[in-house]
Motif scaffolding. Structure first.
Motif, PDB file in Angstrom:
ATOM      1  N   ILE A   1       0.821  -1.211   0.000  1.00 15.05           N
ATOM      2  CA  ILE A   1       0.000   0.000   0.000  1.00 15.05           C
ATOM      3  C   ILE A   1       0.855   1.261   0.000  1.00 15.05           C
ATOM      4  N   GLY A   2       2.142   1.084  -0.194  1.00 14.39           N
ATOM      5  CA  GLY A   2       3.041   2.218  -0.262  1.00 14.39           C
ATOM      6  C   GLY A   2       3.652   2.540   1.100  1.00 14.39           C
ATOM      7  N   PRO A   3       4.595   3.495   1.061  1.00 11.29           N
ATOM      8  CA  PRO A   3       4.997   4.283  -0.118  1.00 11.29           C
ATOM      9  C   PRO A   3       5.867   3.482  -1.086  1.00 11.29           C
ATOM     10  N   TRP A   4       5.915   3.968  -2.325  1.00 10.19           N
ATOM     11  CA  TRP A   4       6.711   3.339  -3.373  1.00 10.19           C
ATOM     12  C   TRP A   4       7.740   4.341  -3.885  1.00 10.19           C
ATOM     13  N   THR A   5       8.964   3.891  -4.076  1.00 11.98           N
ATOM     14  CA  THR A   5      10.015   4.799  -4.547  1.00 11.98           C
ATOM     15  C   THR A   5      10.297   4.639  -6.034  1.00 11.98           C
ATOM     16  N   SER A   6       9.634   3.698  -6.695  1.00 10.36           N
ATOM     17  CA  SER A   6       9.809   3.549  -8.138  1.00 10.36           C
ATOM     18  C   SER A   6       8.449   3.493  -8.811  1.00 10.36           C
ATOM     19  N   ILE A   7       8.406   3.947 -10.055  1.00 15.42           N
ATOM     20  CA  ILE A   7       7.159   3.947 -10.804  1.00 15.42           C
ATOM     21  C   ILE A   7       6.683   2.516 -11.037  1.00 15.42           C
ATOM     22  N   LEU A   8       7.601   1.564 -11.224  1.00 22.97           N
ATOM     23  CA  LEU A   8       7.193   0.174 -11.458  1.00 22.97           C
ATOM     24  C   LEU A   8       6.538  -0.414 -10.210  1.00 22.97           C
ATOM     25  N   ASP A   9       7.119  -0.176  -9.050  1.00 26.57           N
ATOM     26  CA  ASP A   9       6.518  -0.693  -7.823  1.00 26.57           C
ATOM     27  C   ASP A   9       5.126  -0.101  -7.607  1.00 26.57           C
ATOM     28  N   PHE A  10       5.009   1.200  -7.844  1.00 32.98           N
ATOM     29  CA  PHE A  10       3.699   1.844  -7.739  1.00 32.98           C
ATOM     30  C   PHE A  10       2.708   1.209  -8.704  1.00 32.98           C
ATOM     31  N   ALA A  11       3.146   1.018  -9.951  1.00 33.56           N
ATOM     32  CA  ALA A  11       2.259   0.489 -10.985  1.00 33.56           C
ATOM     33  C   ALA A  11       1.827  -0.939 -10.672  1.00 33.56           C
ATOM     34  N   LEU A  12       2.764  -1.789 -10.271  1.00 31.20           N
ATOM     35  CA  LEU A  12       2.433  -3.189 -10.002  1.00 31.20           C
ATOM     36  C   LEU A  12       1.483  -3.345  -8.817  1.00 31.20           C
ATOM     37  N   SER A  13       1.505  -2.385  -7.908  1.00 26.04           N
ATOM     38  CA  SER A  13       0.638  -2.488  -6.731  1.00 26.04           C
ATOM     39  C   SER A  13      -0.835  -2.439  -7.118  1.00 26.04           C
ATOM     40  N   ILE A  14      -1.144  -1.811  -8.249  1.00 25.07           N
ATOM     41  CA  ILE A  14      -2.543  -1.618  -8.625  1.00 25.07           C
ATOM     42  C   ILE A  14      -3.200  -2.940  -9.023  1.00 25.07           C
ATOM     43  N   PRO A  15      -2.677  -3.683 -10.012  1.00 28.59           N
ATOM     44  CA  PRO A  15      -3.293  -4.977 -10.309  1.00 28.59           C
ATOM     45  C   PRO A  15      -3.159  -5.980  -9.164  1.00 28.59           C
ATOM     46  N   HIS A  16      -2.050  -5.931  -8.415  1.00 25.65           N
ATOM     47  CA  HIS A  16      -1.916  -6.832  -7.266  1.00 25.65           C
ATOM     48  C   HIS A  16      -3.015  -6.571  -6.237  1.00 25.65           C
ATOM     49  N   ARG A  17      -3.344  -5.294  -6.041  1.00 29.72           N
ATOM     50  CA  ARG A  17      -4.416  -4.946  -5.102  1.00 29.72           C
ATOM     51  C   ARG A  17      -5.739  -5.543  -5.559  1.00 29.72           C
ATOM     52  N   GLU A  18      -6.035  -5.433  -6.843  1.00 28.61           N
ATOM     53  CA  GLU A  18      -7.310  -5.936  -7.360  1.00 28.61           C
ATOM     54  C   GLU A  18      -7.358  -7.460  -7.352  1.00 28.61           C
ATOM     55  N   LEU A  19      -6.238  -8.122  -7.628  1.00 27.92           N
ATOM     56  CA  LEU A  19      -6.194  -9.583  -7.563  1.00 27.92           C
ATOM     57  C   LEU A  19      -6.435 -10.065  -6.133  1.00 27.92           C
ATOM     58  N   ALA A  20      -5.874  -9.357  -5.168  1.00 30.76           N
ATOM     59  CA  ALA A  20      -6.113  -9.714  -3.763  1.00 30.76           C
ATOM     60  C   ALA A  20      -7.576  -9.509  -3.393  1.00 30.76           C
ATOM     61  N   LEU A  21      -8.172  -8.450  -3.957  1.00 33.11           N
ATOM     62  CA  LEU A  21      -9.581  -8.185  -3.680  1.00 33.11           C
ATOM     63  C   LEU A  21     -10.455  -9.321  -4.209  1.00 33.11           C
ATOM     64  N   VAL A  22     -10.161  -9.808  -5.422  1.00 33.66           N
ATOM     65  CA  VAL A  22     -10.926 -10.926  -5.987  1.00 33.66           C
ATOM     66  C   VAL A  22     -10.729 -12.179  -5.140  1.00 33.66           C
ATOM     67  N   ALA A  23      -9.492 -12.441  -4.722  1.00 33.10           N
ATOM     68  CA  ALA A  23      -9.214 -13.642  -3.936  1.00 33.10           C
ATOM     69  C   ALA A  23      -9.957 -13.649  -2.610  1.00 33.10           C
ATOM     70  N   ASN A  24     -10.155 -12.473  -2.033  1.00 34.37           N
ATOM     71  CA  ASN A  24     -10.795 -12.383  -0.720  1.00 34.37           C
ATOM     72  C   ASN A  24     -12.297 -12.116  -0.785  1.00 34.37           C
ATOM     73  N   ASN A  25     -12.768 -11.624  -1.927  1.00 33.71           N
ATOM     74  CA  ASN A  25     -14.190 -11.270  -2.045  1.00 33.71           C
ATOM     75  C   ASN A  25     -14.732 -11.684  -3.411  1.00 33.71           C
ATOM     76  N   ARG A  26     -14.434 -12.897  -3.817  1.00 36.59           N
ATOM     77  CA  ARG A  26     -14.763 -13.331  -5.182  1.00 36.59           C
ATOM     78  C   ARG A  26     -16.257 -13.221  -5.476  1.00 36.59           C
ATOM     79  N   GLU A  27     -17.093 -13.654  -4.544  1.00 30.36           N
ATOM     80  CA  GLU A  27     -18.536 -13.626  -4.778  1.00 30.36           C
ATOM     81  C   GLU A  27     -19.033 -12.194  -4.956  1.00 30.36           C
ATOM     82  N   LYS A  28     -18.522 -11.279  -4.133  1.00 35.32           N
ATOM     83  CA  LYS A  28     -18.921  -9.877  -4.230  1.00 35.32           C
ATOM     84  C   LYS A  28     -18.481  -9.272  -5.558  1.00 35.32           C
ATOM     85  N   VAL A  29     -17.249  -9.580  -5.967  1.00 38.83           N
ATOM     86  CA  VAL A  29     -16.737  -9.067  -7.233  1.00 38.83           C
ATOM     87  C   VAL A  29     -17.550  -9.626  -8.398  1.00 38.83           C
TER      88      VAL A  29
END
Length: 467
Positions: A222-250
């Motif tokens: 969830i940050g902070p991130w010191t590189s643009i790649l780390d910041f960028a990768l956090s976005i899809p990783h966040r959504e994948l974790a959301l699906v894994a934990n709340n698949r039915e809701k998604v």
């Protein structure tokens, strides 16, 4: 005794209705708190004899905002975050830090914080900020009666403010916090001495509303991130974790838009994003526009206060909640009140009325004139940035095929995968044209594209209905 009226009315959202899922929407905007203790806390700021005599509810989609009036005439704004405002505790803490930081670093006034609590167990019974009431009136009350020159003067001042914001160079992506305001488990990045000579602030985890789900899952990524790649990768990783934990809701959210959408497809698209982000993050045009910058991303007419005597004088800008330090190419955009119409063309071409204007019926003429006026204002902002704030102009001009994959991963309220899928299809088709290395790591079949095009029509109809 403070004139409170119906207390329950202060707790509820009363500014609108929802056609879909209204019960949930109202729950996300309901906050119960101790009204008398809030009034007492505000009155204590003005001495032992002061007392709050009136509390007036103001508008707000993510917060309860109240105008509190004292018996000596003093007025303050009290702000209480709703459940939908962002991550509990951290959102309030970061907003306070952001306001304190900006007050001494930009020339346009932001509200002074008088008192605040991010622990909801305080006597008010909820997180709160008591802050200065900015002088003047919302620009929304003056805009329609202002002439073109007066409106352009406002735009000039907004560009000046954004130039000042751009000059603040941050060492990481995330949200601002005061020292010792976060639990030790959160990572933090100190600011350089030229930006923070007294060492009062640091960059901590992101409090963007888009990251709220990540806090519900874990405190990692969830940050902070010191590189643009780390910041960028956090976005899809966040959504994948959301699906894994709340698949039915998604899945329910996806099905609401179309029965053809699935959580499996969403995850597949997110995996494709993970494959292309390293190449996009190294692209020279992306890197040149990836500086970490704090921005006001909700600059509508209600958040700009102007003088009651001279509407071209900006008295202050409010509502910096969830402002974060993020890449400039994500932050830089037309201010909300200058967002151009659909057929707007970037560049030096001056917006004009349609060639068949004289043939239109009266209602169509009114609509065409309104759109031309808005386009002209957008064009003035764009050209003023080109002349006086070129980095912002360059960021806005970045090819959308390069920046869209950074911004389309989050599942939007409409539940459609069309924006994300469309970004990836365009990227795969134009990989070589964009100067990206090697070959695109995935392809879409003709059947995939045909199905997508059918959903695009459904998506556009849904968006037009909402508008």
């Amino acid at each position: 005794m403070c004139d409170i009226g119906d207390q329950d009315d202060l707790f509820r959202y009363t500014s609108g209705r929802w056609l879909i899922n209204e019960k949930y929407q109202l729950e996300q905007r309901f906050v119960k708190f101790n009204v008398n203790n809030l009034c007492s806390q505000a009155a204590s700021l003005f001495g032992p004899k002061a007392r709050c005599i009136r509390i007036a509810k103001m508008g707000g989609n993510f917060n309860k905002a109240f105008l509190l009036t004292m018996n000596d005439g003093n007025e303050v704004i009290a702000k209480i975050p709703c459940p939908n405002s962002g991550t509990p505790v951290l959102t309030t803490t970061s907003e306070v830090a952001t306001l304190k930081f900006l007050r001494s670093r930009i020339s346009i006034r932001v509200p002074e914080v008088y008192a605040w609590k991010s622990d909801p167990t305080n006597p008010v019974g909820a997180e709160y900020i008591i802050m200065e009431k900015i002088r003047g009136v919302p620009l929304a009350e003056r805009w329609e009666t202002m002439n073109t020159l007066e409106r352009y003067q406002i735009i000039d001042r907004i560009v000046e403010m954004e130039k000042e914001l751009l000059s603040l160079k941050f060492p990481a992506y995330g949200s601002l916090f005061l020292q010792d305001s976060l639990p030790s488990e959160y990572r933090r990045c100190p600011l350089p001495t030229d930006l923070d000579p007294t060492g009062l602030f640091y960059i901590g985890p992101s409090c963007s509303r888009a990251h709220k789900a990540s806090f519900d899952i874990s405190n990692s990524n969830i940050g902070p991130w010191t590189s643009i790649l780390d910041f960028a990768l956090s976005i899809p990783h966040r959504e994948l974790a959301l699906v894994a934990n709340n698949r039915e809701k998604v899945q329910h959210h996806l099905t609401h838009f179309s029965e053809d959408q699935s959580a499996d497809e969403y995850c597949d698209l997110l995996q494709k994003v993970l494959l292309v982000l390293p190449a996009l993050s190294r692209h020279p045009q992306v890197l040149a526009r990836a500086g970490s910058t704090i921005w006001h991303t909700d600059l509508h007419l209600g958040n700009i206060y102007v003088s009651t005597d001279d509407p071209t004088t900006i008295e202050g800008v409010i509502d910096w909640q969830s402002a974060q330090a993020a890449p400039l190419f994500i932050q830089a955009q037309f201010p909300e009140f200058l967002r151009p119409p659909k057929d707007y063309s970037p560049g030096t071409e001056i917006p004009a009325l349609p060639d068949n204007f004289d043939e239109l019926d009266p209602d169509e003429r009114v609509r065409a004139t309104k759109e031309q006026t808005l386009a002209a204002q957008s064009k003035y902002y764009e050209m003023f940035c080109l002349a006086y704030n070129k980095p912002v102009y360059d960021a806005m001009e970045l090819d959308r095929r390069l920046w869209e994959p950074f911004t389309c991963c989050q599942l939007f309220s409409h539940g459609s995968l069309v924006p994300l899928r469309n970004a990836l299809i365009r990227l795969s088709q134009d990989w070589d044209l964009l100067g990206l290395p090697g070959r695109c790591p995935f392809e879409f079949t003709e059947e995939d594209i045909k199905r997508h095009n059918g959903q695009v029509q459904q998506y556009e109809c849904a968006i037009n209905t909402r508008e």
